[in-house]
Design an enzyme around this catalytic site. Structure first.
Site, PDB file in Angstrom:
ATOM      1  N   LYS A  53       0.823  -1.195  -0.100  1.00 45.98           N
ATOM      2  CA  LYS A  53       0.088  -0.013   0.064  1.00 45.98           C
ATOM      3  C   LYS A  53       0.823   1.043  -0.050  1.00 45.98           C
ATOM      4  O   LYS A  53       0.625   2.397  -0.782  1.00 45.98           O
ATOM      5  CB  LYS A  53      -0.957  -0.153   1.348  1.00 45.98           C
ATOM      6  CG  LYS A  53      -1.841  -1.006   1.281  1.00 45.98           C
ATOM      7  CD  LYS A  53      -2.740  -1.295   2.434  1.00 45.98           C
ATOM      8  CE  LYS A  53      -3.692  -2.418   2.397  1.00 45.98           C
ATOM      9  NZ  LYS A  53      -4.279  -2.525   3.726  1.00 45.98           N
ATOM     10  N   GLN A  97      -4.484  -1.266   9.650  1.00 48.22           N
ATOM     11  CA  GLN A  97      -4.435  -2.582   8.898  1.00 48.22           C
ATOM     12  C   GLN A  97      -5.082  -3.602  10.091  1.00 48.22           C
ATOM     13  O   GLN A  97      -4.541  -3.916  11.380  1.00 48.22           O
ATOM     14  CB  GLN A  97      -3.032  -3.054   8.841  1.00 48.22           C
ATOM     15  CG  GLN A  97      -2.774  -4.353   8.354  1.00 48.22           C
ATOM     16  CD  GLN A  97      -3.565  -4.414   6.701  1.00 48.22           C
ATOM     17  OE1 GLN A  97      -3.364  -3.500   6.067  1.00 48.22           O
ATOM     18  NE2 GLN A  97      -4.186  -5.479   6.682  1.00 48.22           N
ATOM     19  N   ASP A 120     -11.070   3.116   4.357  1.00 43.34           N
ATOM     20  CA  ASP A 120     -11.748   1.938   4.164  1.00 43.34           C
ATOM     21  C   ASP A 120     -13.073   1.836   4.314  1.00 43.34           C
ATOM     22  O   ASP A 120     -13.748   0.852   3.732  1.00 43.34           O
ATOM     23  CB  ASP A 120     -11.198   0.956   5.839  1.00 43.34           C
ATOM     24  CG  ASP A 120      -9.859   0.141   5.327  1.00 43.34           C
ATOM     25  OD1 ASP A 120      -9.773  -0.241   4.097  1.00 43.34           O
ATOM     26  OD2 ASP A 120      -9.368  -0.126   6.263  1.00 43.34           O
TER      27      ASP A 120
END
Length: 299
Positions: A53, A97, A120
């Site tokens: 990422k 994460q 997200d």
């Protein structure tokens, strides 16, 4: 033989278009989208995801901020970091994460992220916006799946879609996106009675249940489009390999199109993370969100 939907190829083109939009944003408005990724602990798979990422954010000329915290970090320390990033004008998107260690309440962490920086799409404000037809952030994996579907099929209106899996991260938002496209949607799961028959009725099958090769080829309607979200690590012939929730080798003979694992949905998830960061930066600066990114990327 099914058409292979090459998510890796599509994601490369999408990231290139996002990079072009980032350059335009910086040149026209002096704004550089900033992505902050927080990793707690030493999970090897999570380390790889975070590294990818960050690398792809830099390749798109975004600002990338990485924070690695020890496995035993107190929850309050993590929340303090999120609060600092919430207030940092250089950070437009925050990603923590998952999974998190047991001493950390994942729901509290997600709720602590400012909704407009929640790239997200997991914050309750964004979940509610998606459910009610608003313009909040859409979770990256369902968004990537929808892009692949629309690129391959075009108009989805009237198609029968089955979402196999009911998670908050993939299954539920995926069903909502399909409803937005006027599909007739069924959500099924591992306890659904007559699951094989439900699958055989679907023109579109989204497999996101987290069980390796759970769906055999004879569960798939001939000509159906199969999007396999599963990423399962198994041992086979003494070697580790990744497989999906669909038995690819048998499904490829029945489906009209299918995503492989790896190289299908996974690359699109990260590309959509960058897209969400770009859009978040525009919204936070009162600028119009770039339109037609997918069309520009794929022609």
């Amino acid at each position: 033989m099914a058409t292979i939907i090459d998510g890796k190829h599509y994601a490369e083109r999408l990231r290139a278009e996002i990079g072009r939009q980032v350059v335009q944003l910086r040149e026209a408005h002096l704004v550089t989208p900033g992505l902050a990724v927080i990793l707690v602990g030493e999970d090897p798979a999570s380390q790889v995801y975070v590294r990818n990422k960050a690398r792809q954010a830099r390749e798109a000329t975004m600002a990338s901020f990485e924070y690695r915290l020890p496995h035993g970090v107190p929850q309050e320390k993590l929340l303090e970091l999120i609060e600092r990033l919430n207030a940092d004008p250089a950070v437009h998107g925050i990603l923590v994460q998952l999974p998190l260690p047991p001493q950390v309440d994942a729901e509290r962490v997600i709720n602590a992220i400012r909704p407009d920086k929640d790239i997200d799409g997991f914050h309750p404000v964004n979940v509610g916006s998606l459910a009610t037809g608003g313009d909040g952030t859409v979770p990256c994996t369902p968004l990537g799946c929808m892009m692949l579907l629309k690129h391959h099929l075009g108009d989805l209106s009237g198609l029968r879609a089955l979402v196999l899996g009911r998670s908050n991260i993939v299954g539920k938002p995926m069903a909502t996106l399909l409803l937005r496209e006027n599909c007739t949607v069924t959500i099924a799961h591992s306890k659904t009675v007559g699951l094989d028959e439900e699958c055989r009725r679907a023109d579109i099958l989204i497999a996101a249940v987290g069980r390796p090769r759970m769906v055999p080829g004879d569960w798939i309607k001939p000509g159906a489009t199969v999007i396999d979200v599963g990423i399962n690590r198994i041992e086979e012939n003494g070697k580790a390999r990744l497989v999906g929730d669909v038995d690819f080798d048998s499904a490829v003979a029945t489906a009209g199109a299918i995503t492989p694992v790896p190289g299908g949905v996974g690359p699109m998830t990260i590309a959509c993370l960058l897209l969400n960061t770009l859009e978040a930066a525009c919204r936070q600066h009162g600028l119009p969100v770039p339109a037609g990114v997918m069309e520009a990327a794929w022609g």
